[in-house]
Motif scaffolding. Structure first.
Motif, PDB file in Angstrom:
ATOM      1  N   MET A 107       5.310  50.158 -48.905  1.00  0.00           N
ATOM      2  CA  MET A 107       5.185  51.659 -49.483  1.00  0.00           C
ATOM      3  C   MET A 107       5.544  52.391 -48.438  1.00  0.00           C
ATOM      4  O   MET A 107       5.916  53.722 -48.751  1.00  0.00           O
ATOM      5  CB  MET A 107       3.854  51.838 -49.836  1.00  0.00           C
ATOM      6  CG  MET A 107       3.402  50.858 -51.129  1.00  0.00           C
ATOM      7  SD  MET A 107       1.498  51.097 -51.628  1.00  0.00           S
ATOM      8  CE  MET A 107       0.891  50.388 -50.116  1.00  0.00           C
ATOM      9  N   HIS A 108       5.734  52.323 -47.163  1.00  0.00           N
ATOM     10  CA  HIS A 108       5.954  53.116 -46.135  1.00  0.00           C
ATOM     11  C   HIS A 108       7.147  52.631 -45.378  1.00  0.00           C
ATOM     12  O   HIS A 108       7.208  53.344 -44.304  1.00  0.00           O
ATOM     13  CB  HIS A 108       4.596  53.437 -45.420  1.00  0.00           C
ATOM     14  CG  HIS A 108       3.714  54.153 -45.785  1.00  0.00           C
ATOM     15  ND1 HIS A 108       2.427  53.439 -46.199  1.00  0.00           N
ATOM     16  CD2 HIS A 108       3.460  55.350 -46.360  1.00  0.00           C
ATOM     17  CE1 HIS A 108       1.643  54.353 -46.888  1.00  0.00           C
ATOM     18  NE2 HIS A 108       2.368  55.411 -47.115  1.00  0.00           N
ATOM     19  N   GLY A 109       8.207  52.077 -45.928  1.00  0.00           N
ATOM     20  CA  GLY A 109       9.326  51.989 -45.245  1.00  0.00           C
ATOM     21  C   GLY A 109       9.492  50.563 -44.416  1.00  0.00           C
ATOM     22  O   GLY A 109      10.591  50.470 -43.958  1.00  0.00           O
ATOM     23  N   GLY A 110       8.779  49.860 -44.891  1.00  0.00           N
ATOM     24  CA  GLY A 110       8.713  48.366 -44.188  1.00  0.00           C
ATOM     25  C   GLY A 110       9.425  47.433 -44.919  1.00  0.00           C
ATOM     26  O   GLY A 110      10.058  46.261 -44.396  1.00  0.00           O
ATOM     27  N   GLU A 118      -5.468  60.262 -43.592  1.00  0.00           N
ATOM     28  CA  GLU A 118      -6.120  58.929 -42.938  1.00  0.00           C
ATOM     29  C   GLU A 118      -4.668  57.940 -42.822  1.00  0.00           C
ATOM     30  O   GLU A 118      -3.801  58.110 -43.366  1.00  0.00           O
ATOM     31  CB  GLU A 118      -7.151  58.489 -43.938  1.00  0.00           C
ATOM     32  CG  GLU A 118      -8.300  59.446 -44.201  1.00  0.00           C
ATOM     33  CD  GLU A 118      -9.102  58.949 -45.229  1.00  0.00           C
ATOM     34  OE1 GLU A 118      -9.073  57.894 -45.744  1.00  0.00           O
ATOM     35  OE2 GLU A 118     -10.253  59.460 -45.218  1.00  0.00           O
ATOM     36  N   PRO A 119      -5.045  56.946 -41.793  1.00  0.00           N
ATOM     37  CA  PRO A 119      -4.000  55.811 -41.826  1.00  0.00           C
ATOM     38  C   PRO A 119      -3.949  55.105 -42.930  1.00  0.00           C
ATOM     39  O   PRO A 119      -5.104  54.764 -43.448  1.00  0.00           O
ATOM     40  CB  PRO A 119      -4.639  55.211 -40.474  1.00  0.00           C
ATOM     41  CG  PRO A 119      -5.866  55.573 -40.244  1.00  0.00           C
ATOM     42  CD  PRO A 119      -6.117  56.917 -40.825  1.00  0.00           C
ATOM     43  N   CYS A 120      -3.025  54.484 -43.243  1.00  0.00           N
ATOM     44  CA  CYS A 120      -2.779  53.701 -44.241  1.00  0.00           C
ATOM     45  C   CYS A 120      -3.412  52.322 -43.989  1.00  0.00           C
ATOM     46  O   CYS A 120      -3.398  52.007 -42.675  1.00  0.00           O
ATOM     47  CB  CYS A 120      -1.154  53.308 -44.693  1.00  0.00           C
ATOM     48  SG  CYS A 120      -0.865  52.208 -45.847  1.00  0.00           S
ATOM     49  N   ARG A 121      -4.026  51.574 -44.736  1.00  0.00           N
ATOM     50  CA  ARG A 121      -4.827  50.550 -44.485  1.00  0.00           C
ATOM     51  C   ARG A 121      -4.207  49.224 -45.141  1.00  0.00           C
ATOM     52  O   ARG A 121      -4.658  47.977 -45.066  1.00  0.00           O
ATOM     53  CB  ARG A 121      -6.278  50.518 -45.086  1.00  0.00           C
ATOM     54  CG  ARG A 121      -7.095  51.493 -44.246  1.00  0.00           C
ATOM     55  CD  ARG A 121      -8.443  51.586 -44.818  1.00  0.00           C
ATOM     56  NE  ARG A 121      -8.456  51.701 -46.202  1.00  0.00           N
ATOM     57  CZ  ARG A 121      -9.593  52.684 -46.791  1.00  0.00           C
ATOM     58  NH1 ARG A 121     -10.325  53.225 -45.969  1.00  0.00           N
ATOM     59  NH2 ARG A 121      -9.435  52.904 -48.139  1.00  0.00           N
ATOM     60  N   ALA A 122      -2.853  49.297 -45.625  1.00  0.00           N
ATOM     61  CA  ALA A 122      -2.235  48.179 -46.291  1.00  0.00           C
ATOM     62  C   ALA A 122      -1.677  47.422 -45.021  1.00  0.00           C
ATOM     63  O   ALA A 122      -1.235  47.920 -44.201  1.00  0.00           O
ATOM     64  CB  ALA A 122      -0.973  48.776 -47.155  1.00  0.00           C
ATOM     65  N   PRO A 123      -1.651  45.819 -45.328  1.00  0.00           N
ATOM     66  CA  PRO A 123      -1.015  45.312 -44.435  1.00  0.00           C
ATOM     67  C   PRO A 123       0.483  45.496 -43.888  1.00  0.00           C
ATOM     68  O   PRO A 123       1.132  45.621 -44.963  1.00  0.00           O
ATOM     69  CB  PRO A 123      -1.273  43.926 -44.657  1.00  0.00           C
ATOM     70  CG  PRO A 123      -1.464  43.919 -46.057  1.00  0.00           C
ATOM     71  CD  PRO A 123      -1.941  45.127 -46.413  1.00  0.00           C
ATOM     72  N   ALA A 124       0.957  45.380 -42.735  1.00  0.00           N
ATOM     73  CA  ALA A 124       2.297  45.635 -42.396  1.00  0.00           C
ATOM     74  C   ALA A 124       3.073  44.361 -42.885  1.00  0.00           C
ATOM     75  O   ALA A 124       2.465  43.315 -42.902  1.00  0.00           O
ATOM     76  CB  ALA A 124       2.496  46.070 -40.941  1.00  0.00           C
ATOM     77  N   CYS A 178      -0.457  48.991 -41.464  1.00  0.00           N
ATOM     78  CA  CYS A 178       0.520  49.871 -41.625  1.00  0.00           C
ATOM     79  C   CYS A 178       0.305  51.257 -40.663  1.00  0.00           C
ATOM     80  O   CYS A 178       1.006  51.486 -39.888  1.00  0.00           O
ATOM     81  CB  CYS A 178       1.057  50.274 -43.008  1.00  0.00           C
ATOM     82  SG  CYS A 178       2.059  51.550 -43.019  1.00  0.00           S
ATOM     83  N   GLY A 179      -0.899  51.912 -40.889  1.00  0.00           N
ATOM     84  CA  GLY A 179      -1.096  52.936 -40.004  1.00  0.00           C
ATOM     85  C   GLY A 179      -0.368  54.300 -40.268  1.00  0.00           C
ATOM     86  O   GLY A 179      -0.531  55.414 -39.463  1.00  0.00           O
ATOM     87  N   ALA A 180       0.643  54.339 -41.448  1.00  0.00           N
ATOM     88  CA  ALA A 180       1.262  55.711 -41.669  1.00  0.00           C
ATOM     89  C   ALA A 180       0.175  56.728 -42.204  1.00  0.00           C
ATOM     90  O   ALA A 180      -0.826  56.011 -42.800  1.00  0.00           O
ATOM     91  CB  ALA A 180       2.190  55.570 -42.500  1.00  0.00           C
ATOM     92  N   GLN A 181       0.576  57.893 -42.106  1.00  0.00           N
ATOM     93  CA  GLN A 181      -0.314  58.880 -42.534  1.00  0.00           C
ATOM     94  C   GLN A 181      -0.302  59.228 -43.828  1.00  0.00           C
ATOM     95  O   GLN A 181       0.908  59.044 -44.638  1.00  0.00           O
ATOM     96  CB  GLN A 181      -0.209  60.218 -41.572  1.00  0.00           C
ATOM     97  CG  GLN A 181      -1.241  61.306 -41.866  1.00  0.00           C
ATOM     98  CD  GLN A 181      -1.041  62.411 -41.035  1.00  0.00           C
ATOM     99  OE1 GLN A 181      -0.046  62.708 -40.533  1.00  0.00           O
ATOM    100  NE2 GLN A 181      -1.813  63.421 -41.195  1.00  0.00           N
ATOM    101  N   THR A 182      -1.505  59.090 -44.652  1.00  0.00           N
ATOM    102  CA  THR A 182      -1.532  59.082 -46.147  1.00  0.00           C
ATOM    103  C   THR A 182      -1.745  60.682 -46.447  1.00  0.00           C
ATOM    104  O   THR A 182      -1.725  61.249 -45.483  1.00  0.00           O
ATOM    105  CB  THR A 182      -2.542  58.321 -46.664  1.00  0.00           C
ATOM    106  OG1 THR A 182      -3.886  58.874 -46.198  1.00  0.00           O
ATOM    107  CG2 THR A 182      -2.440  56.882 -46.327  1.00  0.00           C
TER     108      THR A 182
END
Length: 116
Positions: free
Chosen positions: A39-42, A24-30, A16-20
């Motif tokens: 969780m970040h709008g996908g 730090e960048p989010c490590r969840a899979p896009a 994902c890479g969204a800023q937490t």
């Protein structure tokens, strides 16, 4: 568990890479075909719907509105400075220069309120 887990596909997927909150960048899979995780709008349906009437701009911060408010403030400041330079409005002199005694003149009839 006795069997080996196949996690290669998940490990190789785009992150994902969204800023937490920690910065730090989010490590969840896009999500598939998206750049962000669920969780970040996908996720489907995330974000404002098309034609959302709540997202209509009100125009308060448009360039024209800001310039108009700036102009009105400058006019008011100029008027205030002009009024401050005028002689005192409570001076007790008439136009012809004669002095008035304080409280001796009666107000005009249209300003009085007679209770009967």
């Amino acid at each position: 568990m006795s069997h080996a887990r196949n996690t290669e596909a998940m490990q190789a997927s785009l992150r994902c890479g969204a800023q937490t909150r920690l910065g730090e960048p989010c490590r969840a899979p896009a999500l598939r075909g998206k750049m962000r995780c669920r969780m970040h709008g996908g996720a489907w349906g995330s974000g404002a719907p098309d034609g959302n009437s709540n997202a209509v701009k009100h125009g308060y911060f448009t360039r024209e509105a800001v310039e108009e408010r700036r102009f009105v403030r400058s006019i008011l400041a100029e008027a205030e400075s002009l009024l401050s330079r005028l002689p005192d409005a409570n001076c007790n002199t008439r136009k012809n220069g004669t002095q008035l005694n304080a409280g001796t003149e009666q107000p005009s009839s249209h300003l009085t309120y007679d209770r009967k």
